[in-house]
Scaffold this motif. Structure first.
Motif, PDB file in Angstrom:
ATOM      1  N   LYS A 124     -16.670  55.552  53.911  1.00  0.00           N
ATOM      2  CA  LYS A 124     -17.744  56.415  53.195  1.00  0.00           C
ATOM      3  C   LYS A 124     -18.163  56.351  51.859  1.00  0.00           C
ATOM      4  CE  LYS A 124     -13.739  59.789  52.551  1.00  0.00           C
ATOM      5  NZ  LYS A 124     -12.876  59.016  53.192  1.00  0.00           N
ATOM      6  N   ASN A 125     -17.322  55.455  51.261  1.00  0.00           N
ATOM      7  CA  ASN A 125     -17.412  55.442  49.827  1.00  0.00           C
ATOM      8  C   ASN A 125     -18.314  54.114  49.329  1.00  0.00           C
ATOM      9  OD1 ASN A 125     -15.960  57.754  48.935  1.00  0.00           O
ATOM     10  ND2 ASN A 125     -13.875  56.519  48.619  1.00  0.00           N
TER      11      ASN A 125
ATOM     12  N   PRO B 210     -22.220  53.894  52.868  1.00  0.00           N
ATOM     13  CA  PRO B 210     -22.875  55.429  53.283  1.00  0.00           C
ATOM     14  C   PRO B 210     -23.891  55.312  54.224  1.00  0.00           C
ATOM     15  CG  PRO B 210     -23.686  54.547  51.119  1.00  0.00           C
ATOM     16  CD  PRO B 210     -22.567  53.673  51.483  1.00  0.00           C
TER      17      PRO B 210
ATOM     18  N   VAL C  59     -16.350  55.112  59.523  1.00  0.00           N
ATOM     19  CA  VAL C  59     -17.006  55.994  58.668  1.00  0.00           C
ATOM     20  C   VAL C  59     -16.074  56.716  57.732  1.00  0.00           C
ATOM     21  CG1 VAL C  59     -18.185  58.084  58.226  1.00  0.00           C
ATOM     22  CG2 VAL C  59     -19.068  56.518  59.851  1.00  0.00           C
ATOM     23  N   TYR C  60     -14.904  56.955  58.338  1.00  0.00           N
ATOM     24  CA  TYR C  60     -13.762  57.490  57.533  1.00  0.00           C
ATOM     25  C   TYR C  60     -13.525  56.731  56.494  1.00  0.00           C
ATOM     26  CZ  TYR C  60      -9.213  59.359  56.188  1.00  0.00           C
ATOM     27  OH  TYR C  60      -7.969  59.745  55.651  1.00  0.00           O
TER      28      TYR C  60
ATOM     29  N   LYS D  26     -22.526  56.010  57.789  1.00  0.00           N
ATOM     30  CA  LYS D  26     -22.342  57.518  58.014  1.00  0.00           C
ATOM     31  C   LYS D  26     -23.854  58.218  58.423  1.00  0.00           C
ATOM     32  CE  LYS D  26     -20.698  61.699  55.770  1.00  0.00           C
ATOM     33  NZ  LYS D  26     -20.285  62.272  54.446  1.00  0.00           N
TER      34      LYS D  26
END
Length: 208
Positions: A143-144, A147, A139-140, A150
């Protein structure tokens, strides 16, 4: 992402490590459920701090494959069945197995170091939480551009951590240590090139 639509044959072919772990855990549970010999096998592998302190260090590993009840087994194996395949796809077979086993091992080591001499435990939960920690690392990194990952993983982790602290009989130490271990290894393993290759494989499989 976590909806399993493969046939049994496809699942085994695509996710050999997950399939092997599932089969191994189920087989060991069946063995430990047998009269007489089952109790002996279970007692030989259970995490018991006193016996570990006396040199029975295999008890830091064997509990990863032992379960106290059928519901305990089903919960952990269902989690492995659902979340394991995507992680095996992106991390690769060896890296996935490393995440799973190290998270379970470090969870048991932390349990040994923190709890009293008479503490006992079994279960793959530390390894399962290690998978969730690795997904948190993913996820880190994504994340962009991913999504939805996340939106799925973070609530699952939050709920899992809350349940860890409020549900009786849970090895909280193993859960949290496994989660942290998975996250740290995931941060090391996952990089843009590997993630891009994973996305390409997923899109190719969906188009088939």
């Amino acid at each position: 992402m976590f909806t399993r639509t493969e046939s049994f044959k496809q699942y085994i072919k695509l996710y050999p490590v997950v399939s092997t772990l599932l089969a191994l855990n189920i087989a060991i549970y069946i063995l430990t459920s047998m009269p007489v010999i089952g109790n002996q096998l279970f007692n030989l592998g259970v995490h018991f701090n006193l016996l570990i302190s006396e040199g029975e260090y295999w008890r830091l590993v064997t509990p990863i494959f032992l379960h106290a009840s059928l519901s305990h087994l089903l919960f952990n194996m269902f989690s492995l069945f659902i979340f394991g395949p995507e992680l095996e796809q992106i991390a690769g077979k060896a890296r996935f197995l490393t995440i799973y086993l190290l998270a379970g091992l470090i969870g048991n080591v932390a349990t040994y170091l923190i709890h009293d001499w008479n503490y006992t435990s079994v279960g793959a939960s530390g390894a399962i939480y290690g998978m969730l920690g690795a997904f948190a690392a993913l996820v880190y990194y994504t994340k962009n551009f991913l999504p939805q990952l996340k939106q799925i993983i973070i609530p699952i982790i939050v709920i899992g951590v809350i349940m860890t602290f409020i549900q009786p009989g849970i090895n909280t130490t193993a859960h949290i240590a496994g989660l942290i271990t998975g996250f740290v290894i995931g941060i090391i393993y996952f990089h843009p090139k590997r993630i891009a290759a994973w996305k390409k494989r997923r899109n190719k499989f969906k188009s088939v």
